[in-house]
Design a protein around this motif. Structure first.
Motif, short mmCIF file in Angstrom:
data_model
loop_
_atom_site.label_atom_id
_atom_site.label_comp_id
_atom_site.label_asym_id
_atom_site.label_seq_id
_atom_site.Cartn_x
_atom_site.Cartn_y
_atom_site.Cartn_z
N PRO A 278 1.11 -1.22 0.02
CA PRO A 278 -0.01 -0.54 0.30
C PRO A 278 0.73 1.07 0.03
O PRO A 278 2.27 1.00 0.10
N PRO A 279 0.43 2.07 -0.87
CA PRO A 279 1.22 3.79 -0.61
C PRO A 279 1.81 4.21 0.61
O PRO A 279 0.48 4.32 1.67
N SER A 280 1.82 4.66 0.91
CA SER A 280 2.94 5.43 2.30
C SER A 280 1.97 6.80 2.01
O SER A 280 1.39 7.22 1.40
N GLN A 281 1.40 7.53 2.82
CA GLN A 281 0.49 9.01 2.84
C GLN A 281 1.59 10.07 2.50
O GLN A 281 0.17 11.17 1.67
N THR A 282 3.19 10.20 2.38
CA THR A 282 3.13 11.07 1.44
C THR A 282 2.75 10.14 -0.06
O THR A 282 2.67 11.66 -0.92
N LEU A 283 3.06 9.30 -0.20
CA LEU A 283 2.75 9.08 -2.16
C LEU A 283 1.61 9.34 -2.19
O LEU A 283 0.64 9.22 -3.33
N LEU A 284 0.39 8.82 -1.31
CA LEU A 284 -0.89 8.83 -1.21
C LEU A 284 -1.25 10.30 -1.51
O LEU A 284 -1.93 11.06 -2.57
N ASP A 285 -0.76 11.55 -0.61
CA ASP A 285 -0.47 12.91 -0.68
C ASP A 285 -0.30 13.52 -1.94
O ASP A 285 -1.34 14.06 -2.65
N LEU A 286 0.52 13.07 -2.94
CA LEU A 286 1.02 12.68 -4.04
C LEU A 286 0.62 13.12 -5.27
O LEU A 286 0.23 13.67 -5.57
N ARG A 287 -0.33 11.59 -5.21
CA ARG A 287 -1.41 11.58 -5.78
C ARG A 287 -1.91 12.55 -5.60
O ARG A 287 -2.79 12.32 -6.80
N LYS A 288 -2.78 12.45 -5.20
CA LYS A 288 -3.81 13.42 -4.08
C LYS A 288 -3.35 15.00 -5.20
O LYS A 288 -4.20 15.35 -5.88
N ARG A 289 -2.41 15.09 -5.30
CA ARG A 289 -2.14 16.01 -5.15
C ARG A 289 -2.14 16.58 -6.82
O ARG A 289 -2.36 17.62 -7.46
N GLU A 290 -1.45 15.61 -7.21
CA GLU A 290 -1.48 15.51 -8.53
C GLU A 290 -2.43 15.72 -9.68
O GLU A 290 -2.50 16.24 -10.48
N TRP A 291 -3.90 14.82 -9.30
CA TRP A 291 -5.06 14.65 -9.32
C TRP A 291 -5.77 16.09 -9.32
O TRP A 291 -6.29 16.58 -10.48
N LEU A 293 -4.27 18.77 -9.21
CA LEU A 293 -4.05 20.11 -10.50
C LEU A 293 -4.26 20.02 -12.09
O LEU A 293 -4.57 20.69 -12.36
N GLU A 294 -4.34 18.63 -12.11
CA GLU A 294 -5.13 17.77 -13.29
C GLU A 294 -6.49 18.58 -13.67
O GLU A 294 -6.28 19.11 -14.92
N THR A 295 -6.68 18.15 -12.73
CA THR A 295 -8.66 18.44 -13.00
C THR A 295 -8.81 20.28 -12.95
O THR A 295 -9.42 20.45 -13.82
N MET A 296 -8.09 20.75 -12.25
CA MET A 296 -8.54 22.22 -11.55
C MET A 296 -7.61 22.39 -13.45
O MET A 296 -8.81 23.77 -13.90
N GLU A 297 -6.79 22.24 -13.83
CA GLU A 297 -6.07 22.40 -15.42
C GLU A 297 -7.19 22.28 -16.61
O GLU A 297 -7.58 23.41 -17.11
N ARG A 298 -8.10 20.58 -16.76
CA ARG A 298 -9.11 20.78 -17.11
C ARG A 298 -10.26 21.43 -17.43
O ARG A 298 -10.89 22.59 -18.37
N GLU A 476 0.89 22.57 -14.37
CA GLU A 476 2.08 21.58 -15.07
C GLU A 476 3.51 20.88 -14.33
O GLU A 476 4.39 19.92 -15.25
N VAL A 477 3.22 21.01 -12.24
CA VAL A 477 4.47 20.63 -12.57
C VAL A 477 5.14 19.83 -12.27
O VAL A 477 6.04 19.16 -12.47
N GLY A 478 3.86 18.33 -11.89
CA GLY A 478 3.79 16.83 -11.89
C GLY A 478 4.83 15.93 -13.25
O GLY A 478 5.29 15.15 -12.94
#
Length: 559
Positions: A278-291, A293-298, A476-478
């Protein structure tokens, strides 16, 4: 409408939305070729397939297949370059993909518009891609024998866009008198009179700012009465890149460690975690951040205003704050520098005479390292100002010497003689600071400021020459491989050696290309990514002393 490229295992086509940029258009005085909107739209009116490996080719003038000699460069495998398949002086590229369009739609296939190549010409075809299970070839025919032709890695070799198959059959062409359309004759005559008067005025009273040297009515989609004739006028195309999210790209062995290590770890959204880990909390937080940012840009891209970088004249302080500064949106400001004496006076010779032999600091020997931005201290150099101007004015000076904002603290007193030639946009900036005159950049054509973002909002004023900016939203940072502080692993987005196999996330990055003309400013918001290249000998002044808070740098997580 869907457009799909089906890939057999091992096929890795390099496809991108076609850019409007052309080197020959950059080279026209004041980039005037870009004032022709039909050229810009045609240039970007499709997608491009890029050449994977560099090679040279020559045709001896005969008709057999052996009449074309192909010499791949050492770094590229022979199998991935063009071949001589048909004879007749034809060079053939095999396209690694089967394209599928909706029923009734073909693909128009040819060379990139308005991009001539000496001694060889791209042939054009129309392919029924709504049913065909076959690949197609892109063919170029030599126009002159015994002339070696070079194709760079990353150079466009094929341009394509969908066309409706039955459309031309249904068109009913006709000739008609001009007064058959109500009001057309009056509008044409009004344009003709206005055009004649404008040409005479340009000849007798040429304005200093390039932006004032053309009328812009067609560009803006209005008639001479400033009336919009259609609701969907376009000044640029924003084609989507091909979505590769369902493809697992095979990696070359040399890239395995890099992508599986730092690159993959930097963006865990590229690959779901294993079920037993299972992903660590840090990785999960990063995935949520990328989601997020991408959703807001769309979401932002749904608005024509939100997706474009506008050119605006006569902005008030309140509208600038409300619509751009507070909203973290870039904007190009025109007319704000129209009274600046520097626009007409600043030539290399004038600059030399004004500052003389005072010692200045600049960035030197930049060509010795592609990480000159990160190691700026190692590139500090000093010289008399007049000798520096001679250095950067010589032909093909390139990216070696550049006076930048990083040198501004050392150069304030030396270049103070130039400050009276500058105006001050006080409706945007606060004059009550220690250095209200901004930070100066002086360099030759070819100087590069590598891909990065800033920790402050910036106002970039272009005084002399032109600059080309590639601008990407902060969201687009990610996708930009931000490996150190504000910098990207990618030093130059226009590097022909740049490959999507090496930087796969870059394929989906959204960027806008801007040519900043003398007399124009661009507001570059905090955290927006940008790369800047001088097209001509260039002088730029940047400001950060806005009338509103600009202290994002204070709590930037540097470590």
């Amino acid at each position: 409408m869907d457009l799909t490229c089906f890939l057999h295992p091992g096929w890795q086509p390099l496809i991108r939305p076609a850019p409007a940029k052309r080197d020959w258009m950059d080279a026209t005085p004041e980039s005037f070729a870009y004032r022709c909107l039909p050229l810009n739209i045609a240039n970007a009116h499709g997608w491009e397939l890029l050449n994977p490996n560099a090679f040279d080719a020559c045709w001896n003038g005969q008709t057999d297949t052996g009449a074309v000699t192909i010499r791949p460069h050492a770094e590229g495998p022979v199998a991935s370059v063009a071949t001589s398949l048909f004879g007749q002086g034809i060079l053939t590229f095999h396209i690694p993909g089967i394209f599928r369009t909706p029923p009734g739609w073909n693909l128009w296939i040819g060379g990139s518009p308005n991009q001539p190549k000496d001694a060889i010409y791209p042939l054009t075809g129309v392919v029924e891609t709504d049913w065909s299970p076959f690949t197609f070839t892109m063919n170029w025919r030599f126009t002159r024998p015994n002339q070696w032709v070079h194709f760079d890695a990353g150079e466009p070799i094929c341009f394509f866009f969908p066309v409706q198959r039955a459309l031309l059959d249904d068109i009913k062409p006709a000739l008609a008198p001009i007064d058959a359309e109500p009001g057309l004759l009056d509008r044409f005559q009004e344009w003709s009179r206005g055009r004649d008067a404008f040409v005479l005025r340009m000849a007798s009273e040429p304005p200093p700012a390039p932006a004032d040297k053309w009328q812009k009515h067609y560009y803006r989609g209005v008639d001479m009465g400033e009336q919009e004739r259609i609701a969907d006028h376009r000044t640029r195309l924003r084609l989507k890149p091909f979505d590769a999210s369902t493809i697992s790209w095979p990696l070359e062995p040399a890239l395995d460690a890099k992508v599986a290590g730092t690159a993959k770890a930097a963006n865990p959204t590229d690959q779901a975690p294993a079920q037993d880990a299972p992903p660590s909390q840090t990785l999960l937080d990063l995935r949520k951040r990328e989601w997020l940012l991408e959703t807001m840009e769309r979401q932002r891209a749904l608005s024509a205003h939100g997706a474009a970088i506008e050119r605006r004249a006569g902005l008030s302080s309140d509208e600038f704050l409300e619509r751009y500064y507070a909203a973290n949106r870039p904007v190009i400001l025109t007319g704000e520098m129209s009274g600046w004496p520097a626009l007409a006076k600043w030539t290399p010779e004038y600059l030399k005479q004004a500052v003389g032999s005072r010692t200045i600091e600049f960035q030197g020997d930049r060509s010795k390292s592609d990480r000159f931005e990160i190691h700026k201290d190692a590139h500090r150099r000093e010289a008399p100002f007049d000798q520096f101007i001679d250095l950067v004015s010589r032909p093909a000076a390139g990216n070696d010497a550049y006076l930048t904002a990083y040198n501004s603290a050392r150069n304030t007193e030396a270049i103070s003689a130039l400050h009276p030639d500058l105006g001050f946009p006080d409706k945007f900036l606060n004059p009550d600071v220690e250095q209200p005159n901004g930070m100066m950049w002086i360099g030759p054509a070819g100087t590069l400021t590598s891909l990065h973002h800033d920790l402050t909002n910036n106002l970039i004023a272009q005084v002399v020459g032109r600059k080309r900016l590639l601008v990407l939203p902060a969201s687009e940072v990610g996708k930009l491989y931000n490996h150190l502080h504000v910098f990207s692993e990618i030093s130059d987005l226009e590097d022909p050696a740049l490959t999507l196999q090496q930087f796969p996330r870059l394929q989906h990055a959204r960027f806008t290309e801007v040519t900043l003309m003398p007399g124009e400013m661009i507001f570059m918001p905090l955290a927006w990514w940008h790369q800047v290249r001088s097209i001509d000998f260039s002088v730029t002044v940047t400001y950060t002393n806005f009338r509103w808070p600009n202290d994002g740098y204070r709590d930037f997580p540097a470590a």
